[in-house]
Design a protein around this motif. Sequence first.
Motif, PDB file in Angstrom:
ATOM      1  N   SER A 162      38.401  36.291  33.275  1.00 36.74           N
ATOM      2  CA  SER A 162      38.567  37.207  34.276  1.00 36.74           C
ATOM      3  C   SER A 162      38.173  36.680  35.634  1.00 36.74           C
ATOM      4  CB  SER A 162      37.710  38.634  34.146  1.00 36.74           C
ATOM      5  OG  SER A 162      38.436  39.163  32.854  1.00 36.74           O
ATOM      6  N   LYS A 206      42.967  37.011  34.218  1.00 36.08           N
ATOM      7  CA  LYS A 206      42.991  38.230  34.423  1.00 36.08           C
ATOM      8  C   LYS A 206      42.253  38.719  35.556  1.00 36.08           C
ATOM      9  CE  LYS A 206      40.794  38.122  30.580  1.00 36.08           C
ATOM     10  NZ  LYS A 206      39.981  38.493  29.657  1.00 36.08           N
ATOM     11  N   ASP A 207      43.008  39.742  36.349  1.00 34.41           N
ATOM     12  CA  ASP A 207      42.233  40.112  37.627  1.00 34.41           C
ATOM     13  C   ASP A 207      42.342  41.570  37.798  1.00 34.41           C
ATOM     14  OD1 ASP A 207      41.201  40.089  40.225  1.00 34.41           O
ATOM     15  OD2 ASP A 207      43.062  39.394  41.200  1.00 34.41           O
ATOM     16  N   ALA A 208      41.820  42.183  36.848  1.00 34.14           N
ATOM     17  CA  ALA A 208      41.597  43.930  37.130  1.00 34.14           C
ATOM     18  C   ALA A 208      43.089  44.358  37.540  1.00 34.14           C
ATOM     19  CB  ALA A 208      40.618  44.372  38.059  1.00 34.14           C
ATOM     20  N   LYS A 209      43.283  45.017  38.431  1.00 33.80           N
ATOM     21  CA  LYS A 209      44.372  45.681  38.842  1.00 33.80           C
ATOM     22  C   LYS A 209      45.591  44.847  39.461  1.00 33.80           C
ATOM     23  CE  LYS A 209      42.967  48.130  43.049  1.00 33.80           C
ATOM     24  NZ  LYS A 209      41.634  47.760  43.035  1.00 33.80           N
ATOM     25  N   PRO A 215      50.206  44.066  36.194  1.00 29.00           N
ATOM     26  CA  PRO A 215      49.801  45.244  35.227  1.00 29.00           C
ATOM     27  C   PRO A 215      50.311  46.425  35.201  1.00 29.00           C
ATOM     28  CG  PRO A 215      48.156  44.935  37.129  1.00 29.00           C
ATOM     29  CD  PRO A 215      49.193  44.077  37.341  1.00 29.00           C
ATOM     30  N   GLU A 216      50.227  47.324  34.285  1.00 27.17           N
ATOM     31  CA  GLU A 216      50.884  48.622  34.106  1.00 27.17           C
ATOM     32  C   GLU A 216      50.208  49.389  35.415  1.00 27.17           C
ATOM     33  OE1 GLU A 216      52.539  49.857  31.060  1.00 27.17           O
ATOM     34  OE2 GLU A 216      52.797  47.808  31.027  1.00 27.17           O
ATOM     35  N   VAL A 235      48.625  52.259  36.663  1.00 25.98           N
ATOM     36  CA  VAL A 235      47.432  53.326  35.903  1.00 25.98           C
ATOM     37  C   VAL A 235      46.947  54.221  37.082  1.00 25.98           C
ATOM     38  CG1 VAL A 235      45.534  53.802  34.576  1.00 25.98           C
ATOM     39  CG2 VAL A 235      46.872  51.915  33.935  1.00 25.98           C
ATOM     40  N   VAL A 242      41.902  55.566  36.475  1.00 29.81           N
ATOM     41  CA  VAL A 242      40.965  54.776  35.438  1.00 29.81           C
ATOM     42  C   VAL A 242      39.838  55.616  35.090  1.00 29.81           C
ATOM     43  CG1 VAL A 242      39.662  52.644  35.043  1.00 29.81           C
ATOM     44  CG2 VAL A 242      41.772  52.759  36.501  1.00 29.81           C
ATOM     45  N   ALA A 273      38.362  46.603  28.856  1.00 25.25           N
ATOM     46  CA  ALA A 273      39.533  46.156  29.386  1.00 25.25           C
ATOM     47  C   ALA A 273      40.286  44.781  29.126  1.00 25.25           C
ATOM     48  CB  ALA A 273      39.853  46.410  30.886  1.00 25.25           C
ATOM     49  N   GLY A 274      39.320  43.834  29.545  1.00 22.92           N
ATOM     50  CA  GLY A 274      39.466  42.455  29.103  1.00 22.92           C
ATOM     51  C   GLY A 274      39.656  42.212  27.662  1.00 22.92           C
ATOM     52  N   PHE A 295      43.018  43.251  26.464  1.00 23.74           N
ATOM     53  CA  PHE A 295      44.087  42.517  26.929  1.00 23.74           C
ATOM     54  C   PHE A 295      44.071  41.011  26.057  1.00 23.74           C
ATOM     55  CE2 PHE A 295      45.609  38.897  29.141  1.00 23.74           C
ATOM     56  CZ  PHE A 295      46.487  39.487  30.148  1.00 23.74           C
ATOM     57  N   HIS A 351      48.637  43.578  29.282  1.00 22.41           N
ATOM     58  CA  HIS A 351      48.692  44.559  30.144  1.00 22.41           C
ATOM     59  C   HIS A 351      48.501  45.915  29.598  1.00 22.41           C
ATOM     60  CE1 HIS A 351      47.749  42.138  33.811  1.00 22.41           C
ATOM     61  NE2 HIS A 351      49.280  41.558  33.917  1.00 22.41           N
ATOM     62  N   ALA A 411      45.531  46.747  27.439  1.00 24.86           N
ATOM     63  CA  ALA A 411      44.640  47.130  28.542  1.00 24.86           C
ATOM     64  C   ALA A 411      44.681  48.450  29.311  1.00 24.86           C
ATOM     65  CB  ALA A 411      44.151  45.929  29.282  1.00 24.86           C
ATOM     66  N   ILE A 421      42.017  51.681  29.656  1.00 20.47           N
ATOM     67  CA  ILE A 421      41.236  52.030  30.543  1.00 20.47           C
ATOM     68  C   ILE A 421      41.365  53.516  30.856  1.00 20.47           C
ATOM     69  CG2 ILE A 421      41.040  49.778  31.598  1.00 20.47           C
ATOM     70  CD1 ILE A 421      43.578  50.370  33.646  1.00 20.47           C
TER      71      ILE A 421
HETATM   72  P1  ADP Z   1      37.290  42.631  32.244  1.00 21.71           P
HETATM   73  O1  ADP Z   1      37.106  43.866  31.604  1.00 21.71           O
HETATM   74  O2  ADP Z   1      36.987  41.496  31.714  1.00 21.71           O
HETATM   75  O3  ADP Z   1      36.507  42.683  33.770  1.00 21.71           O
HETATM   76  P2  ADP Z   1      39.401  42.943  34.199  1.00 21.71           P
HETATM   77  O4  ADP Z   1      38.740  43.654  34.918  1.00 21.71           O
HETATM   78  O5  ADP Z   1      39.942  41.616  34.868  1.00 21.71           O
HETATM   79  O6  ADP Z   1      38.672  42.442  32.860  1.00 21.71           O
HETATM   80  O7  ADP Z   1      40.886  43.773  33.614  1.00 21.71           O
HETATM   81  C1  ADP Z   1      41.450  43.206  32.356  1.00 21.71           C
HETATM   82  C2  ADP Z   1      42.821  43.908  32.329  1.00 21.71           C
HETATM   83  O8  ADP Z   1      42.869  45.375  32.240  1.00 21.71           O
HETATM   84  C3  ADP Z   1      43.879  43.423  33.327  1.00 21.71           C
HETATM   85  O9  ADP Z   1      44.345  42.465  33.271  1.00 21.71           O
HETATM   86  C4  ADP Z   1      44.731  44.732  33.478  1.00 21.71           C
HETATM   87  O10 ADP Z   1      45.666  44.335  32.240  1.00 21.71           O
HETATM   88  C5  ADP Z   1      43.716  45.831  33.059  1.00 21.71           C
HETATM   89  N1  ADP Z   1      43.518  46.658  33.988  1.00 21.71           N
HETATM   90  C6  ADP Z   1      42.223  46.463  34.537  1.00 21.71           C
HETATM   91  N2  ADP Z   1      42.107  47.397  35.480  1.00 21.71           N
HETATM   92  C7  ADP Z   1      43.334  48.053  35.829  1.00 21.71           C
HETATM   93  C8  ADP Z   1      43.776  48.831  36.690  1.00 21.71           C
HETATM   94  N3  ADP Z   1      43.166  49.432  37.696  1.00 21.71           N
HETATM   95  N4  ADP Z   1      45.156  49.365  36.657  1.00 21.71           N
HETATM   96  C9  ADP Z   1      45.939  48.632  35.556  1.00 21.71           C
HETATM   97  N5  ADP Z   1      45.315  47.798  34.619  1.00 21.71           N
HETATM   98  C10 ADP Z   1      44.300  47.475  34.749  1.00 21.71           C
END
Ligand code: ADP
Length: 322
Positions: free
Chosen positions: A205, A236-239, A255-256, A258, A261, A267-268, A271, A293, A296, A300
């Motif tokens: 991430s 991965k980069d969260a949203k 990503p999808e 959403v 949350v 989430a990671g 994924f 995606h 994950a 969430i």
């Molecule tokens: P970690 O849990 O390792 O911190 P991330 O925060 O990078 O991982 O998120 C992992 C995956 O979760 C993302 O690549 C995406 O698929 C999903 N995800 C996280 N936050 C969101 C969001 N706000 N909306 C949609 N998908 C999300």
Amino acid sequence: MPGTTRVAAIGECMIELSHLGPSHHGVGQLGLAFGGDTLNTAVYLARLGQSRRIAVDYITALGDDPYSEAMLAFWQQEGIGTDLVARLPGRLPGLYMIRTDDQGERSFFYWRSAAAARDMLVGPRGGDILARLKSFDWLYLSGITLSILGEVTRLAFLRAVEEAKRAGTKIAFDTNYRPRGWVSPETARFNLMEALRLADLAMPSLDDERLLFGDADTAACAQRLHALGVPEVVVKDAKGPCLVSVNGEATSVMPESVTKVIDSTAAGDSFNAAYLAERIAGGDPIAAARAGHRLAGQKIQHRGAIIPLEAMPADATSAVGE
Ligand code: ADP
């Protein structure tokens, strides 16, 4: 079963306690669950693996207490192989508490320094497990796996992973950098880079990588990992979109969407499971990122690390036999 891909996830599952409501003078009710990054991935991979001929084992150590028993029963119920789970008499699983403040911000408190999992690879039994790593098609490990092993065991583990790789086992790795697990950032960098040099697939991430390695963005992260010799990277980069980069050819995958949350725990981890399942089933990296995606995005919208079976996304098209 012939044609089955055998995956071993290696790491630690802990007892999770979280506050259920407001506390009075610090006293209140707690909810009990089990959690751990590699275990979460193992559960999701076992679920997705049922239609894809993927068999998942979890490698760790537990005690002989009722909580260890309950964890083991839970894993078996999820279809995870537990033959390589060590049971250390008198020892206990690690424990952590989740505290949520008025703003909904969560903080974590750990009691894990004496956890059984730290000794999963120690002694003759540990040596036996290390020798068996090469019998798997894939190993899934994380920076947390490395951080809980003592230095000597960690080196033996990395040597065994290297040997497995030479014997044809593929290595999937999520750096999952957690500062408190390491004596210093330098130690973390050194060990994580040792593991990354062995990885066939890195799935970090961006937040973690930025913190430890100072990567400016997903592209910089992927380039750094390729330079270490990792052929396939998904950052991965969260949203934000994740970046899939195979031998330097990079594609962003959105990503999808959403709207609300509920809980981003695991989430990671989820994924990673969906990405790996899709790749093992023959899907390309972009299809794998979409599957990641999708799972994950579902995860969430539910509380806790493991969502109910009914909430799993409808099976992707690349399942074996379709
Ligand atoms: P970690 O849990 O390792 O911190 P991330 O925060 O990078 O991982 O998120 C992992 C995956 O979760 C993302 O690549 C995406 O698929 C999903 N995800 C996280 N936050 C969101 C969001 N706000 N909306 C949609 N998908 C999300």
